[in-house]
Motif scaffolding. Structure first.
Motif, PDB file in Angstrom:
ATOM      1  N   VAL A 113       0.864  -1.220  -0.166  1.00  0.00           N
ATOM      2  CA  VAL A 113       0.099   0.124   0.086  1.00  0.00           C
ATOM      3  C   VAL A 113       0.876   1.130   0.140  1.00  0.00           C
ATOM      4  O   VAL A 113       2.002   0.987   0.844  1.00  0.00           O
ATOM      5  CB  VAL A 113      -0.957  -0.078   1.525  1.00  0.00           C
ATOM      6  N   ILE A 114       0.649   2.203  -1.272  1.00  0.00           N
ATOM      7  CA  ILE A 114       1.226   3.540  -1.065  1.00  0.00           C
ATOM      8  C   ILE A 114       0.625   4.282  -0.701  1.00  0.00           C
ATOM      9  O   ILE A 114      -0.980   4.430  -1.205  1.00  0.00           O
ATOM     10  CB  ILE A 114       1.849   4.094  -2.335  1.00  0.00           C
ATOM     11  N   ALA A 115       0.932   5.455   0.045  1.00  0.00           N
ATOM     12  CA  ALA A 115      -0.243   6.423   0.152  1.00  0.00           C
ATOM     13  C   ALA A 115       0.273   7.471  -0.077  1.00  0.00           C
ATOM     14  O   ALA A 115       1.868   7.962  -0.628  1.00  0.00           O
ATOM     15  CB  ALA A 115      -0.103   6.941   1.932  1.00  0.00           C
ATOM     16  N   GLN A 116      -0.023   8.498  -0.295  1.00  0.00           N
ATOM     17  CA  GLN A 116      -0.488   9.603  -1.856  1.00  0.00           C
ATOM     18  C   GLN A 116      -0.429  11.463  -0.752  1.00  0.00           C
ATOM     19  O   GLN A 116      -2.498  10.694  -0.655  1.00  0.00           O
ATOM     20  CB  GLN A 116      -1.052   9.753  -3.007  1.00  0.00           C
ATOM     21  N   VAL A 117      -0.484  11.974  -0.615  1.00  0.00           N
ATOM     22  CA  VAL A 117      -0.526  12.727   0.683  1.00  0.00           C
ATOM     23  C   VAL A 117      -0.088  13.823   0.078  1.00  0.00           C
ATOM     24  O   VAL A 117       0.924  14.438   0.274  1.00  0.00           O
ATOM     25  CB  VAL A 117       0.223  12.581   1.625  1.00  0.00           C
ATOM     26  N   HIS A 118      -1.319  14.674   0.166  1.00  0.00           N
ATOM     27  CA  HIS A 118      -1.203  16.444   0.156  1.00  0.00           C
ATOM     28  C   HIS A 118      -2.351  16.715   1.081  1.00  0.00           C
ATOM     29  O   HIS A 118      -3.314  16.416   1.602  1.00  0.00           O
ATOM     30  CB  HIS A 118      -1.620  16.582  -1.146  1.00  0.00           C
ATOM     31  N   GLY A 119      -1.574  18.022   1.373  1.00  0.00           N
ATOM     32  CA  GLY A 119      -2.647  18.806   2.111  1.00  0.00           C
ATOM     33  C   GLY A 119      -2.574  17.775   4.057  1.00  0.00           C
ATOM     34  O   GLY A 119      -1.770  17.680   4.342  1.00  0.00           O
ATOM     35  N   VAL A 120      -4.093  18.345   4.192  1.00  0.00           N
ATOM     36  CA  VAL A 120      -3.931  18.242   5.888  1.00  0.00           C
ATOM     37  C   VAL A 120      -4.119  16.138   6.138  1.00  0.00           C
ATOM     38  O   VAL A 120      -4.096  15.554   5.856  1.00  0.00           O
ATOM     39  CB  VAL A 120      -4.939  18.885   6.296  1.00  0.00           C
ATOM     40  N   CYS A 121      -2.797  16.262   6.656  1.00  0.00           N
ATOM     41  CA  CYS A 121      -2.811  14.963   7.350  1.00  0.00           C
ATOM     42  C   CYS A 121      -2.382  14.418   8.391  1.00  0.00           C
ATOM     43  O   CYS A 121      -1.390  14.914   9.494  1.00  0.00           O
ATOM     44  CB  CYS A 121      -1.820  13.935   6.099  1.00  0.00           C
ATOM     45  N   THR A 122      -3.615  14.182   9.615  1.00  0.00           N
ATOM     46  CA  THR A 122      -3.363  14.075  11.214  1.00  0.00           C
ATOM     47  C   THR A 122      -4.325  13.220  11.433  1.00  0.00           C
ATOM     48  O   THR A 122      -5.287  12.178  10.461  1.00  0.00           O
ATOM     49  CB  THR A 122      -4.530  15.297  10.752  1.00  0.00           C
ATOM     50  N   GLY A 123      -4.525  12.592  12.501  1.00  0.00           N
ATOM     51  CA  GLY A 123      -4.933  11.705  13.090  1.00  0.00           C
ATOM     52  C   GLY A 123      -5.087  10.593  12.673  1.00  0.00           C
ATOM     53  O   GLY A 123      -4.269  10.096  12.368  1.00  0.00           O
ATOM     54  N   ALA A 124      -5.956  10.214  12.038  1.00  0.00           N
ATOM     55  CA  ALA A 124      -6.592   8.546  11.861  1.00  0.00           C
ATOM     56  C   ALA A 124      -5.846   8.957   9.917  1.00  0.00           C
ATOM     57  O   ALA A 124      -5.318   7.718   9.719  1.00  0.00           O
ATOM     58  CB  ALA A 124      -7.807   8.496  11.932  1.00  0.00           C
ATOM     59  N   GLY A 125      -5.693   9.584   9.478  1.00  0.00           N
ATOM     60  CA  GLY A 125      -4.974   9.859   8.212  1.00  0.00           C
ATOM     61  C   GLY A 125      -3.465  10.009   8.498  1.00  0.00           C
ATOM     62  O   GLY A 125      -3.199   9.554   8.011  1.00  0.00           O
ATOM     63  N   LEU A 126      -2.841  10.701   9.563  1.00  0.00           N
ATOM     64  CA  LEU A 126      -1.597  10.072   9.573  1.00  0.00           C
ATOM     65  C   LEU A 126      -1.496   9.094  10.449  1.00  0.00           C
ATOM     66  O   LEU A 126      -0.139   8.215   9.518  1.00  0.00           O
ATOM     67  CB  LEU A 126      -1.382  11.256  10.956  1.00  0.00           C
ATOM     68  N   TYR A 127      -2.547   8.093  10.844  1.00  0.00           N
ATOM     69  CA  TYR A 127      -1.925   6.807  11.855  1.00  0.00           C
ATOM     70  C   TYR A 127      -1.681   5.861  10.306  1.00  0.00           C
ATOM     71  O   TYR A 127      -0.781   4.844  10.380  1.00  0.00           O
ATOM     72  CB  TYR A 127      -2.998   6.400  12.386  1.00  0.00           C
ATOM     73  N   LEU A 128      -3.130   6.230   8.945  1.00  0.00           N
ATOM     74  CA  LEU A 128      -2.730   5.555   8.333  1.00  0.00           C
ATOM     75  C   LEU A 128      -1.740   5.748   7.921  1.00  0.00           C
ATOM     76  O   LEU A 128      -1.127   4.445   6.913  1.00  0.00           O
ATOM     77  CB  LEU A 128      -4.045   5.916   7.259  1.00  0.00           C
ATOM     78  N   VAL A 129      -0.755   6.769   7.752  1.00  0.00           N
ATOM     79  CA  VAL A 129       0.726   6.806   6.846  1.00  0.00           C
ATOM     80  C   VAL A 129       1.191   6.326   7.608  1.00  0.00           C
ATOM     81  O   VAL A 129       1.929   5.854   6.763  1.00  0.00           O
ATOM     82  CB  VAL A 129       0.779   8.788   6.189  1.00  0.00           C
ATOM     83  N   GLU A 130       1.444   6.025   9.164  1.00  0.00           N
ATOM     84  CA  GLU A 130       2.665   5.786   9.364  1.00  0.00           C
ATOM     85  C   GLU A 130       2.828   4.098   9.511  1.00  0.00           C
ATOM     86  O   GLU A 130       3.549   3.381   9.374  1.00  0.00           O
ATOM     87  CB  GLU A 130       2.440   5.883  10.679  1.00  0.00           C
ATOM     88  N   LEU A 131       0.857   3.422   9.017  1.00  0.00           N
ATOM     89  CA  LEU A 131       1.042   1.712   9.046  1.00  0.00           C
ATOM     90  C   LEU A 131       1.748   1.396   7.899  1.00  0.00           C
ATOM     91  O   LEU A 131       1.683   0.081   7.932  1.00  0.00           O
ATOM     92  CB  LEU A 131      -0.128   1.517  10.175  1.00  0.00           C
ATOM     93  N   VAL A 132       0.836   2.378   6.571  1.00  0.00           N
ATOM     94  CA  VAL A 132       1.097   1.795   5.545  1.00  0.00           C
ATOM     95  C   VAL A 132       3.008   1.036   5.148  1.00  0.00           C
ATOM     96  O   VAL A 132       3.762   1.317   5.587  1.00  0.00           O
ATOM     97  CB  VAL A 132       0.396   2.346   4.533  1.00  0.00           C
ATOM     98  N   ASP A 133       2.622   0.695   3.686  1.00  0.00           N
ATOM     99  CA  ASP A 133       3.811   0.054   3.097  1.00  0.00           C
ATOM    100  C   ASP A 133       4.810   0.812   3.122  1.00  0.00           C
ATOM    101  O   ASP A 133       6.522   1.494   3.539  1.00  0.00           O
ATOM    102  CB  ASP A 133       4.210  -0.508   2.060  1.00  0.00           C
ATOM    103  N   LEU A 134       5.137   1.967   1.798  1.00  0.00           N
ATOM    104  CA  LEU A 134       5.347   3.355   1.589  1.00  0.00           C
ATOM    105  C   LEU A 134       5.128   4.563   1.451  1.00  0.00           C
ATOM    106  O   LEU A 134       3.093   4.641   1.927  1.00  0.00           O
ATOM    107  CB  LEU A 134       5.710   2.716   0.111  1.00  0.00           C
ATOM    108  N   ALA A 135       4.547   5.319   1.239  1.00  0.00           N
ATOM    109  CA  ALA A 135       4.323   7.235   1.449  1.00  0.00           C
ATOM    110  C   ALA A 135       4.739   7.891   0.451  1.00  0.00           C
ATOM    111  O   ALA A 135       5.737   8.429   0.909  1.00  0.00           O
ATOM    112  CB  ALA A 135       3.332   7.293   2.455  1.00  0.00           C
ATOM    113  N   ILE A 136       4.159   8.852  -0.034  1.00  0.00           N
ATOM    114  CA  ILE A 136       4.849   9.658  -1.151  1.00  0.00           C
ATOM    115  C   ILE A 136       3.973  11.281  -0.438  1.00  0.00           C
ATOM    116  O   ILE A 136       2.131  10.915  -0.540  1.00  0.00           O
ATOM    117  CB  ILE A 136       5.011   9.351  -2.460  1.00  0.00           C
ATOM    118  N   ALA A 137       4.618  12.143  -0.311  1.00  0.00           N
ATOM    119  CA  ALA A 137       3.657  13.376   0.423  1.00  0.00           C
ATOM    120  C   ALA A 137       4.336  14.599  -0.601  1.00  0.00           C
ATOM    121  O   ALA A 137       5.608  14.492  -1.270  1.00  0.00           O
ATOM    122  CB  ALA A 137       4.619  13.808   1.937  1.00  0.00           C
TER     123      ALA A 137
END
Length: 284
Positions: A113-137
């Motif tokens: 799973v890759i998280a594609q992150v823009h704008g606000v990323c807090t709370g549950a959104g941030l948890y998911l980014v921390e937990l998935v395989d990869l993330a690009i912001a």
């Protein structure tokens, strides 16, 4: 079925899309439940080799919908202004266990799973980014762990992951201070793999997804299963068992008269106004 999340397929790539842009994709309990169902559908689809998690509109995800949480946890005053009866501990533990199982589903997804992150990323959104395989912001993405600013005990769900990701001192700093940081800082601290200009975000994620999808199906799934075993040797699953109990305890605190009470301020000023008051209180 929640209408705020959906599944899109582009060849071998499944996109889990958070689609509540007017609320910066804040998740309600039902939204997260449906999101997990869609994740499982992508796992079971043999044509899917990699999964992208992204949001529409101005933000990736502004966390859990606070109004939904207040109602779900029995904290919303009734029409007569009377304080409601809070749910029993057994009801809270059941609900929080389900919430923890949702986060754990992303941590233990069978496919990358890759998280594609823009704008606000807090709370549950941030948890998911921390937990998935990869993330690009995006460079301009806005991250923060502000749970304790809501009169809560901070994140409890996946402390093992946070300690491993940030280091113990940085993890405590992020949880206790709740300061915001951008995509470039997130890349430096190891939260995301890469930070890019927002105009390049979608193309960068698509490139990574395409390159990962070139691997054989069995190789991807077997490699991920071995990753799960390594995570468990580091307390990967145990953190969620502790986490849901901690969430029940940490969201049911007694606040004294001289302490900032977000719930009380929310009744007086509304959700938006109380968020502003919270930031003023903790900014010193």
């Amino acid at each position: 079925m929640s209408q705020n999340v959906r599944l899109e397929k582009v060849g071998p790539v499944a996109h889990l899309v958070l689609d509540r842009p007017a609320k910066h994709n804040a998740l309600r309990f039902d939204d997260l439940d449906h999101l997990v169902e869609l994740l499982h559908a992508a796992e079971e689809d043999d044509d899917v080799r990699v999964i992208v998690l992204r949001g529409t509109g101005p933000s990736f995800c502004a966390g859990h919908d606070y109004d939904d949480a207040v109602r779900s946890y029995g904290l919303e005053p009734g029409p007569d202004g009377q304080r409601p009866r809070r749910p029993s501990q057994r009801a809270r533990l059941l609900q929080d266990r389900r919430l923890g199982e949702g986060y754990m589903a992303f941590h233990y997804s069978l496919k990358p799973v890759i998280a594609q992150v823009h704008g606000v990323c807090t709370g549950a959104g941030l948890y998911l980014v921390e937990l998935v395989d990869l993330a690009i912001a995006a460079d301009t993405a806005h991250f923060s762990h502000a749970e304790q600013r809501l009169g809560l005990a901070g994140n409890t769900w996946h402390l093992n992951t946070q300690i491993l990701k940030y280091g113990p001192k940085r993890a405590r700093e992020l949880l206790l201070l709740g300061d915001a940081f951008d995509g470039k800082q997130a890349a430096e601290w190891g939260l995301v793999n890469r930070s890019v200009p927002e105009s390049e975000l979608a193309d960068t994620v698509a490139d990574w997804a395409e390159r990962i999808a070139a691997h054989p199906r069995d190789a991807l799934v077997t490699g991920k299963a071995m990753w799960h075993l390594a995570l468990d040797s580091l307390g990967g699953s145990q953190q969620f068992a502790r986490g849901y109990v901690g969430h029940t305890l940490g969201t049911n605190l007694r606040l004294e008269a001289d302490e900032f009470n977000f719930l009380k301020e929310r009744q007086r000023r509304g959700t938006r106004g109380s968020f502003s008051d919270r930031d003023d209180h903790y900014s010193g």
